[in-house]
Design a protein around this motif. Structure first.
Motif, PDB file in Angstrom:
ATOM      1  N   VAL A  20       0.878  -1.170   0.000  1.00 50.95           N
ATOM      2  CA  VAL A  20       0.000   0.000   0.000  1.00 50.95           C
ATOM      3  C   VAL A  20       0.914   1.219   0.000  1.00 50.95           C
ATOM      4  O   VAL A  20       1.885   1.275   0.764  1.00 50.95           O
ATOM      5  CB  VAL A  20      -0.918   0.014   1.235  1.00 50.95           C
ATOM      6  CG1 VAL A  20      -1.747   1.295   1.269  1.00 50.95           C
ATOM      7  CG2 VAL A  20      -1.827  -1.206   1.240  1.00 50.95           C
ATOM      8  N   VAL A  21       0.643   2.189  -0.864  1.00 51.50           N
ATOM      9  CA  VAL A  21       1.534   3.341  -1.002  1.00 51.50           C
ATOM     10  C   VAL A  21       0.741   4.647  -0.898  1.00 51.50           C
ATOM     11  O   VAL A  21      -0.482   4.650  -0.793  1.00 51.50           O
ATOM     12  CB  VAL A  21       2.307   3.288  -2.348  1.00 51.50           C
ATOM     13  CG1 VAL A  21       3.210   2.063  -2.408  1.00 51.50           C
ATOM     14  CG2 VAL A  21       1.342   3.272  -3.532  1.00 51.50           C
ATOM     15  N   ASN A  22       1.492   5.749  -0.909  1.00 53.03           N
ATOM     16  CA  ASN A  22       0.947   7.110  -0.904  1.00 53.03           C
ATOM     17  C   ASN A  22       0.157   7.402   0.371  1.00 53.03           C
ATOM     18  O   ASN A  22       0.553   6.987   1.449  1.00 53.03           O
ATOM     19  CB  ASN A  22       0.144   7.362  -2.176  1.00 53.03           C
ATOM     20  CG  ASN A  22       1.001   7.233  -3.432  1.00 53.03           C
ATOM     21  OD1 ASN A  22       2.225   7.194  -3.354  1.00 53.03           O
ATOM     22  ND2 ASN A  22       0.372   7.155  -4.579  1.00 53.03           N
ATOM     23  N   ARG A  28      -2.585   9.272   5.977  1.00 52.00           N
ATOM     24  CA  ARG A  28      -3.152  10.586   5.681  1.00 52.00           C
ATOM     25  C   ARG A  28      -4.371  10.506   4.769  1.00 52.00           C
ATOM     26  O   ARG A  28      -4.838  11.527   4.268  1.00 52.00           O
ATOM     27  CB  ARG A  28      -2.089  11.479   5.041  1.00 52.00           C
ATOM     28  CG  ARG A  28      -0.915  11.778   5.968  1.00 52.00           C
ATOM     29  CD  ARG A  28       0.068  12.730   5.332  1.00 52.00           C
ATOM     30  NE  ARG A  28       1.161  13.060   6.243  1.00 52.00           N
ATOM     31  CZ  ARG A  28       2.171  13.866   5.939  1.00 52.00           C
ATOM     32  NH1 ARG A  28       2.224  14.426   4.741  1.00 52.00           N
ATOM     33  NH2 ARG A  28       3.121  14.117   6.822  1.00 52.00           N
ATOM     34  N   ALA A  29      -4.891   9.324   4.559  1.00 48.09           N
ATOM     35  CA  ALA A  29      -6.062   9.176   3.703  1.00 48.09           C
ATOM     36  C   ALA A  29      -7.299   9.727   4.408  1.00 48.09           C
ATOM     37  O   ALA A  29      -7.409   9.680   5.636  1.00 48.09           O
ATOM     38  CB  ALA A  29      -6.266   7.709   3.350  1.00 48.09           C
ATOM     39  N   VAL A  30      -8.207  10.259   3.624  1.00 46.08           N
ATOM     40  CA  VAL A  30      -9.482  10.762   4.131  1.00 46.08           C
ATOM     41  C   VAL A  30     -10.598  10.079   3.357  1.00 46.08           C
ATOM     42  O   VAL A  30     -10.360   9.337   2.402  1.00 46.08           O
ATOM     43  CB  VAL A  30      -9.575  12.294   3.970  1.00 46.08           C
ATOM     44  CG1 VAL A  30      -8.489  12.991   4.779  1.00 46.08           C
ATOM     45  CG2 VAL A  30      -9.475  12.696   2.496  1.00 46.08           C
ATOM     46  N   ALA A  31     -11.827  10.313   3.780  1.00 43.81           N
ATOM     47  CA  ALA A  31     -12.968   9.754   3.057  1.00 43.81           C
ATOM     48  C   ALA A  31     -12.933  10.235   1.612  1.00 43.81           C
ATOM     49  O   ALA A  31     -12.807  11.429   1.347  1.00 43.81           O
ATOM     50  CB  ALA A  31     -14.265  10.176   3.728  1.00 43.81           C
ATOM     51  N   GLY A  32     -13.029   9.309   0.688  1.00 44.42           N
ATOM     52  CA  GLY A  32     -12.969   9.659  -0.723  1.00 44.42           C
ATOM     53  C   GLY A  32     -11.583   9.597  -1.324  1.00 44.42           C
ATOM     54  O   GLY A  32     -11.413   9.853  -2.520  1.00 44.42           O
ATOM     55  N   SER A  33     -10.561   9.268  -0.519  1.00 42.97           N
ATOM     56  CA  SER A  33      -9.198   9.158  -1.049  1.00 42.97           C
ATOM     57  C   SER A  33      -9.062   7.933  -1.944  1.00 42.97           C
ATOM     58  O   SER A  33      -9.788   6.942  -1.804  1.00 42.97           O
ATOM     59  CB  SER A  33      -8.181   9.045   0.093  1.00 42.97           C
ATOM     60  OG  SER A  33      -8.044  10.253   0.785  1.00 42.97           O
ATOM     61  N   GLU A 105       9.712   8.119  -6.495  1.00 46.84           N
ATOM     62  CA  GLU A 105       9.467   6.683  -6.613  1.00 46.84           C
ATOM     63  C   GLU A 105      10.121   5.916  -5.469  1.00 46.84           C
ATOM     64  O   GLU A 105       9.518   5.009  -4.885  1.00 46.84           O
ATOM     65  CB  GLU A 105       9.993   6.173  -7.958  1.00 46.84           C
ATOM     66  CG  GLU A 105       9.680   4.717  -8.225  1.00 46.84           C
ATOM     67  CD  GLU A 105      10.157   4.259  -9.588  1.00 46.84           C
ATOM     68  OE1 GLU A 105       9.632   3.260 -10.092  1.00 46.84           O
ATOM     69  OE2 GLU A 105      11.068   4.907 -10.149  1.00 46.84           O
ATOM     70  N   ILE A 106      11.352   6.285  -5.133  1.00 47.49           N
ATOM     71  CA  ILE A 106      12.036   5.630  -4.016  1.00 47.49           C
ATOM     72  C   ILE A 106      11.274   5.875  -2.714  1.00 47.49           C
ATOM     73  O   ILE A 106      11.067   4.961  -1.907  1.00 47.49           O
ATOM     74  CB  ILE A 106      13.483   6.137  -3.895  1.00 47.49           C
ATOM     75  CG1 ILE A 106      14.310   5.661  -5.095  1.00 47.49           C
ATOM     76  CG2 ILE A 106      14.125   5.648  -2.599  1.00 47.49           C
ATOM     77  CD1 ILE A 106      15.711   6.231  -5.140  1.00 47.49           C
ATOM     78  N   GLY A 107      10.843   7.112  -2.512  1.00 47.60           N
ATOM     79  CA  GLY A 107      10.118   7.435  -1.289  1.00 47.60           C
ATOM     80  C   GLY A 107       8.805   6.692  -1.174  1.00 47.60           C
ATOM     81  O   GLY A 107       8.501   6.083  -0.136  1.00 47.60           O
ATOM     82  N   ASN A 108       8.005   6.724  -2.240  1.00 51.38           N
ATOM     83  CA  ASN A 108       6.675   6.116  -2.184  1.00 51.38           C
ATOM     84  C   ASN A 108       6.717   4.597  -2.119  1.00 51.38           C
ATOM     85  O   ASN A 108       5.905   3.976  -1.420  1.00 51.38           O
ATOM     86  CB  ASN A 108       5.852   6.544  -3.401  1.00 51.38           C
ATOM     87  CG  ASN A 108       5.360   7.975  -3.295  1.00 51.38           C
ATOM     88  OD1 ASN A 108       5.323   8.551  -2.213  1.00 51.38           O
ATOM     89  ND2 ASN A 108       4.990   8.554  -4.419  1.00 51.38           N
ATOM     90  N   ARG A 109       7.644   3.990  -2.851  1.00 56.31           N
ATOM     91  CA  ARG A 109       7.620   2.532  -2.979  1.00 56.31           C
ATOM     92  C   ARG A 109       8.546   1.798  -2.021  1.00 56.31           C
ATOM     93  O   ARG A 109       8.377   0.597  -1.812  1.00 56.31           O
ATOM     94  CB  ARG A 109       7.959   2.143  -4.420  1.00 56.31           C
ATOM     95  CG  ARG A 109       6.883   2.569  -5.403  1.00 56.31           C
ATOM     96  CD  ARG A 109       7.204   2.157  -6.820  1.00 56.31           C
ATOM     97  NE  ARG A 109       6.071   2.397  -7.712  1.00 56.31           N
ATOM     98  CZ  ARG A 109       6.081   2.171  -9.018  1.00 56.31           C
ATOM     99  NH1 ARG A 109       7.181   1.696  -9.591  1.00 56.31           N
ATOM    100  NH2 ARG A 109       5.014   2.412  -9.753  1.00 56.31           N
ATOM    101  N   LEU A 110       9.505   2.515  -1.437  1.00 53.63           N
ATOM    102  CA  LEU A 110      10.451   1.845  -0.547  1.00 53.63           C
ATOM    103  C   LEU A 110      10.469   2.438   0.859  1.00 53.63           C
ATOM    104  O   LEU A 110      10.478   1.706   1.845  1.00 53.63           O
ATOM    105  CB  LEU A 110      11.863   1.899  -1.141  1.00 53.63           C
ATOM    106  CG  LEU A 110      12.064   1.187  -2.485  1.00 53.63           C
ATOM    107  CD1 LEU A 110      13.507   1.343  -2.955  1.00 53.63           C
ATOM    108  CD2 LEU A 110      11.685  -0.283  -2.396  1.00 53.63           C
ATOM    109  N   ALA A 111      10.493   3.765   0.957  1.00 52.42           N
ATOM    110  CA  ALA A 111      10.639   4.388   2.275  1.00 52.42           C
ATOM    111  C   ALA A 111       9.334   4.418   3.060  1.00 52.42           C
ATOM    112  O   ALA A 111       9.316   4.140   4.263  1.00 52.42           O
ATOM    113  CB  ALA A 111      11.189   5.804   2.120  1.00 52.42           C
ATOM    114  N   TYR A 112       8.225   4.758   2.399  1.00 57.76           N
ATOM    115  CA  TYR A 112       6.969   4.979   3.112  1.00 57.76           C
ATOM    116  C   TYR A 112       5.900   3.948   2.794  1.00 57.76           C
ATOM    117  O   TYR A 112       4.773   4.070   3.271  1.00 57.76           O
ATOM    118  CB  TYR A 112       6.427   6.378   2.786  1.00 57.76           C
ATOM    119  CG  TYR A 112       7.360   7.484   3.196  1.00 57.76           C
ATOM    120  CD1 TYR A 112       7.545   7.801   4.541  1.00 57.76           C
ATOM    121  CD2 TYR A 112       8.080   8.201   2.248  1.00 57.76           C
ATOM    122  CE1 TYR A 112       8.408   8.814   4.923  1.00 57.76           C
ATOM    123  CE2 TYR A 112       8.945   9.215   2.625  1.00 57.76           C
ATOM    124  CZ  TYR A 112       9.108   9.522   3.954  1.00 57.76           C
ATOM    125  OH  TYR A 112       9.964  10.519   4.326  1.00 57.76           O
ATOM    126  N   ALA A 113       6.218   2.942   2.003  1.00 49.42           N
ATOM    127  CA  ALA A 113       5.229   1.927   1.642  1.00 49.42           C
ATOM    128  C   ALA A 113       4.895   1.046   2.842  1.00 49.42           C
ATOM    129  O   ALA A 113       5.723   0.833   3.728  1.00 49.42           O
ATOM    130  CB  ALA A 113       5.752   1.072   0.492  1.00 49.42           C
TER     131      ALA A 113
END
Length: 205
Positions: A20-22, A28-33, A105-113
Motif C-alpha cells: 500500500v503506497v501514498n 493521511r487518507a481521508v474519506a474519498g481518497s 518513486e524511491i520514497g513512495n515505494r520503498l521508504a513509506y510503503a
C-alpha cells in the motif's frame, strides 16, 4: 479493499511484495481518497510479467462488486495499482527534460510503503540498496544536475517574456520551482544519510 488485491497477487509465483503506497500508507487518507498500491515482482520474472499481471488484475476487478462500491463512495475514489520490477533508474535531464520522479518513486515505494502480508527478500534488498536514498556519487551528480536545470529554466523566463510567450514563461517558472523542491529533497537525503552514519551499531537494531 487492499486485502482483495493482496489475496489476488499472493497466488502468483513471481510476486515478491504487495504494497500500500501514498496517502493510505502514510496514514493521511481521508474519506474519498484513492487506494494506491504497488506490486513488486522478482527480477527473475519474465519481461512480459508486468503487463501480464496488470491485464489480469484489470480483468479481475471488472467483476468485483466491492471495487464498484468503493468507487461509488466519491468522485475521486479509485483503486490505482502498479506492477513494477524494482529497477530504479535515474535519468539524465536535458534542456526541458526535468524534473523526473526518481526520488519520489524511491520514497513512495520503498521508504513509506506499507507491505501487506509477508515482506519479500527482494523488497528488503531494494531498501538496503536505496535507503536512506543513494550513494554519495549519485547524490552529488543529481544535485548538480538539478541545480543546473533550475538555473537554466529561470534564465529562460526573461527571454520568453520579451517575446510575449507568457504561458511558456510560466511553465519554465513552474518547472524551476519543482526542480528547486527536488534539490531540497536531494540535499535532505544526504543529511539523513550522514545522521544515520553517526548512530552506533548496537543502537540501530
Amino acid at each position: 479493499m487492499a486485502e482483495l488485491a493482496g489475496d489476488f497477487f499472493s497466488a502468483h509465483a513471481h510476486v515478491d511484495t504487495i504494497l500500500v503506497v501514498n496517502s493510505c500508507a502514510r496514514g493521511r487518507a481521508v474519506a474519498g481518497s484513492d487506494l494506491d498500491m504497488a506490486v513488486l515482482i522478482l527480477p527473475t520474472a519474465p519481461s512480459q510479467e508486468v503487463q501480464s499481471l496488470t491485464t489480469m488484475w484489470q480483468e479481475f476487478i471488472a467483476t468485483q462488486p466491492l471495487i464498484h462500491r468503493f468507487r461509488s463512495t466519491g468522485r475521486f475514489a479509485q483503486v490505482h495499482l502498479d506492477v513494477f520490477d524494482g529497477r530504479m533508474v535515474p535519468t539524465v535531464w536535458d534542456d526541458g527534460g526535468g524534473p523526473d520522479y526518481f526520488e519520489v518513486e524511491i520514497g513512495n515505494r520503498l521508504a513509506y510503503a506499507a507491505p501487506l502480508h509477508q515482506v519479500g527478500k527482494y523488497f528488503r534488498q531494494l531498501q538496503s540498496q536505496w535507503l536512506p536514498y543513494y550513494g554519495d556519487d549519485l547524490q552529488r551528480s543529481r544535485l548538480a544536475m538539478v541545480r543546473e536545470a533550475c538555473a537554466r529554466d529561470l534564465e529562460a523566463i526573461p527571454f520568453l517574456l520579451n517575446r510575449g510567450l507568457y504561458f511558456q514563461a510560466f511553465d519554465r517558472l513552474y518547472k524551476a520551482f519543482q526542480e528547486f523542491l527536488r534539490r531540497t529533497s536531494t540535499r535532505a537525503s544526504s543529511k539523513s544519510r550522514s545522521a544515520l552514519a553517526t548512530i552506533p551499531v548496537d543502537s540501530a537494531s
